[in-house]
Motif scaffolding. Structure first.
Motif, PDB file in Angstrom:
ATOM      1  N   VAL A   1       0.836  -1.191   0.000  1.00 32.63           N
ATOM      2  CA  VAL A   1       0.000   0.000   0.000  1.00 32.63           C
ATOM      3  C   VAL A   1       0.877   1.249   0.000  1.00 32.63           C
ATOM      4  CG1 VAL A   1      -1.946  -1.098   1.177  1.00 32.63           C
ATOM      5  CG2 VAL A   1      -0.178   0.023   2.520  1.00 32.63           C
ATOM      6  N   GLU A   2       0.259   2.379  -0.372  1.00 34.76           N
ATOM      7  CA  GLU A   2       0.939   3.673  -0.363  1.00 34.76           C
ATOM      8  C   GLU A   2       0.110   4.644   0.457  1.00 34.76           C
ATOM      9  OE1 GLU A   2       2.032   7.156  -3.539  1.00 34.76           O
ATOM     10  OE2 GLU A   2       2.460   5.083  -4.110  1.00 34.76           O
ATOM     11  N   VAL A   3       0.789   5.461   1.267  1.00 32.87           N
ATOM     12  CA  VAL A   3       0.113   6.475   2.062  1.00 32.87           C
ATOM     13  C   VAL A   3      -0.283   7.613   1.121  1.00 32.87           C
ATOM     14  CG1 VAL A   3       0.324   8.063   3.989  1.00 32.87           C
ATOM     15  CG2 VAL A   3       1.445   5.843   4.094  1.00 32.87           C
ATOM     16  N   ILE A   4      -1.569   7.992   1.125  1.00 38.32           N
ATOM     17  CA  ILE A   4      -2.049   8.988   0.162  1.00 38.32           C
ATOM     18  C   ILE A   4      -2.442  10.304   0.820  1.00 38.32           C
ATOM     19  CG2 ILE A   4      -2.822   7.301  -1.533  1.00 38.32           C
ATOM     20  CD1 ILE A   4      -5.659   7.662  -0.440  1.00 38.32           C
ATOM     21  N   SER A   5      -2.326  10.425   2.143  1.00 35.08           N
ATOM     22  CA  SER A   5      -2.682  11.670   2.799  1.00 35.08           C
ATOM     23  C   SER A   5      -1.714  11.968   3.932  1.00 35.08           C
ATOM     24  CB  SER A   5      -4.114  11.619   3.331  1.00 35.08           C
ATOM     25  OG  SER A   5      -4.193  10.671   4.366  1.00 35.08           O
ATOM     26  N   GLY A   6      -1.758  13.212   4.384  1.00 40.80           N
ATOM     27  CA  GLY A   6      -0.866  13.647   5.449  1.00 40.80           C
ATOM     28  C   GLY A   6       0.284  14.457   4.894  1.00 40.80           C
ATOM     29  N   PRO A   7       1.221  14.864   5.773  1.00 41.08           N
ATOM     30  CA  PRO A   7       2.359  15.662   5.318  1.00 41.08           C
ATOM     31  C   PRO A   7       3.278  14.861   4.395  1.00 41.08           C
ATOM     32  CG  PRO A   7       2.249  15.597   7.729  1.00 41.08           C
ATOM     33  CD  PRO A   7       1.209  14.671   7.210  1.00 41.08           C
ATOM     34  N   SER A   8       3.926  15.562   3.467  1.00 40.86           N
ATOM     35  CA  SER A   8       4.841  14.898   2.544  1.00 40.86           C
ATOM     36  C   SER A   8       6.109  14.476   3.281  1.00 40.86           C
ATOM     37  CB  SER A   8       5.201  15.832   1.393  1.00 40.86           C
ATOM     38  OG  SER A   8       5.891  16.957   1.898  1.00 40.86           O
ATOM     39  N   GLN A   9       6.918  13.667   2.626  1.00 34.00           N
ATOM     40  CA  GLN A   9       8.135  13.174   3.253  1.00 34.00           C
ATOM     41  C   GLN A   9       9.140  14.295   3.495  1.00 34.00           C
ATOM     42  OE1 GLN A   9       9.723   9.625   1.435  1.00 34.00           O
ATOM     43  NE2 GLN A   9       7.684   8.864   0.971  1.00 34.00           N
ATOM     44  N   GLU A  10       9.118  15.346   2.659  1.00 35.19           N
ATOM     45  CA  GLU A  10      10.018  16.478   2.856  1.00 35.19           C
ATOM     46  C   GLU A  10       9.679  17.225   4.145  1.00 35.19           C
ATOM     47  OE1 GLU A  10       8.155  16.506  -0.290  1.00 35.19           O
ATOM     48  OE2 GLU A  10       9.680  15.154  -1.082  1.00 35.19           O
ATOM     49  N   ARG A  11       8.410  17.171   4.553  1.00 35.94           N
ATOM     50  CA  ARG A  11       7.967  17.877   5.756  1.00 35.94           C
ATOM     51  C   ARG A  11       7.914  16.951   6.964  1.00 35.94           C
ATOM     52  NH1 ARG A  11       3.316  22.034   4.686  1.00 35.94           N
ATOM     53  NH2 ARG A  11       4.217  22.733   6.634  1.00 35.94           N
ATOM     54  N   GLY A  12       8.500  15.771   6.852  1.00 33.84           N
ATOM     55  CA  GLY A  12       8.560  14.856   7.989  1.00 33.84           C
ATOM     56  C   GLY A  12       7.408  13.882   8.077  1.00 33.84           C
ATOM     57  N   GLY A  13       6.572  13.798   7.048  1.00 33.46           N
ATOM     58  CA  GLY A  13       5.436  12.886   7.060  1.00 33.46           C
ATOM     59  C   GLY A  13       5.730  11.613   6.286  1.00 33.46           C
ATOM     60  N   TYR A  14       4.676  10.909   5.962  1.00 38.48           N
ATOM     61  CA  TYR A  14       4.820   9.620   5.278  1.00 38.48           C
ATOM     62  C   TYR A  14       4.092   9.566   3.943  1.00 38.48           C
ATOM     63  CZ  TYR A  14       6.574   8.064   9.781  1.00 38.48           C
ATOM     64  OH  TYR A  14       7.304   7.930  10.921  1.00 38.48           O
ATOM     65  N   LYS A  15       3.537  10.684   3.461  1.00 35.75           N
ATOM     66  CA  LYS A  15       2.785  10.672   2.210  1.00 35.75           C
ATOM     67  C   LYS A  15       3.679  10.235   1.059  1.00 35.75           C
ATOM     68  CE  LYS A  15      -0.159  13.538  -0.681  1.00 35.75           C
ATOM     69  NZ  LYS A  15      -0.780  14.856  -0.826  1.00 35.75           N
ATOM     70  N   GLY A  16       3.205   9.290   0.255  1.00 39.08           N
ATOM     71  CA  GLY A  16       3.965   8.775  -0.874  1.00 39.08           C
ATOM     72  C   GLY A  16       4.820   7.568  -0.538  1.00 39.08           C
ATOM     73  N   LYS A  17       4.930   7.210   0.726  1.00 37.72           N
ATOM     74  CA  LYS A  17       5.750   6.071   1.130  1.00 37.72           C
ATOM     75  C   LYS A  17       4.963   4.777   0.942  1.00 37.72           C
ATOM     76  CE  LYS A  17       8.899   4.478   4.473  1.00 37.72           C
ATOM     77  NZ  LYS A  17      10.131   4.889   4.973  1.00 37.72           N
ATOM     78  N   GLN A  18       5.632   3.743   0.453  1.00 35.57           N
ATOM     79  CA  GLN A  18       4.999   2.453   0.230  1.00 35.57           C
ATOM     80  C   GLN A  18       5.521   1.439   1.234  1.00 35.57           C
ATOM     81  OE1 GLN A  18       5.524   1.210  -3.829  1.00 35.57           O
ATOM     82  NE2 GLN A  18       4.217   2.833  -4.635  1.00 35.57           N
TER      83      GLN A  18
END
Length: 120
Positions: A11-28
């Motif tokens: 699965v891929e995280v589709i919501s929340g802060p992006s990885q550049e901002r310390g989140g997990y969005k876009g991570k599989q």
């Protein structure tokens, strides 16, 4: 909410802060556990939390404790199943297929990945 996500799915995280901002969005990552009663999933490598564990006596006499990090559950609506062909998040559908086993034909429900976003 009936979840179409199962243990072991990529699965891929589709919501929340992006990885550049310390989140997990876009991570599989692969699903480790599905918590159906609370509509949450535990994804490998996503939503790390630190937990302080008290020192305790184990059966061998060793004392263990300290700070542990492990994955915490996230809501099922914040992840999408990854299409195995395009490696992009996609929706999942269910269709009826006929399977023949030992000369007996049965109708079973099979999950399949629908066409993803820009490929339509």
């Amino acid at each position: 909410m009936a979840s179409k996500i199962k243990k072991g799915d990529l699965v891929e995280v589709i919501s929340g802060p992006s990885q550049e901002r310390g989140g997990y969005k876009g991570k599989q990552g692969h699903v480790i556990e599905v918590l159906r009663d609370s509509d949450r999933v535990v994804v490998e490598g996503v939503n790390y939390v630190t937990k302080h564990v008290r020192r305790g006596q184990s059966s061998r006499g060793t004392q263990e404790g300290g700070i542990e990090t492990h994955e915490a559950p996230i809501h099922v609506s914040n992840v999408a199943v990854v299409d195995p062909e395009t490696k992009k998040p996609t929706r999942v559908g269910i269709r009826l297929d006929e399977v023949e086993k030992d000369g007996v034909t049965k109708t079973v429900r099979v999950r399949y990945a629908k066409k993803s976003g820009k490929d339509l």
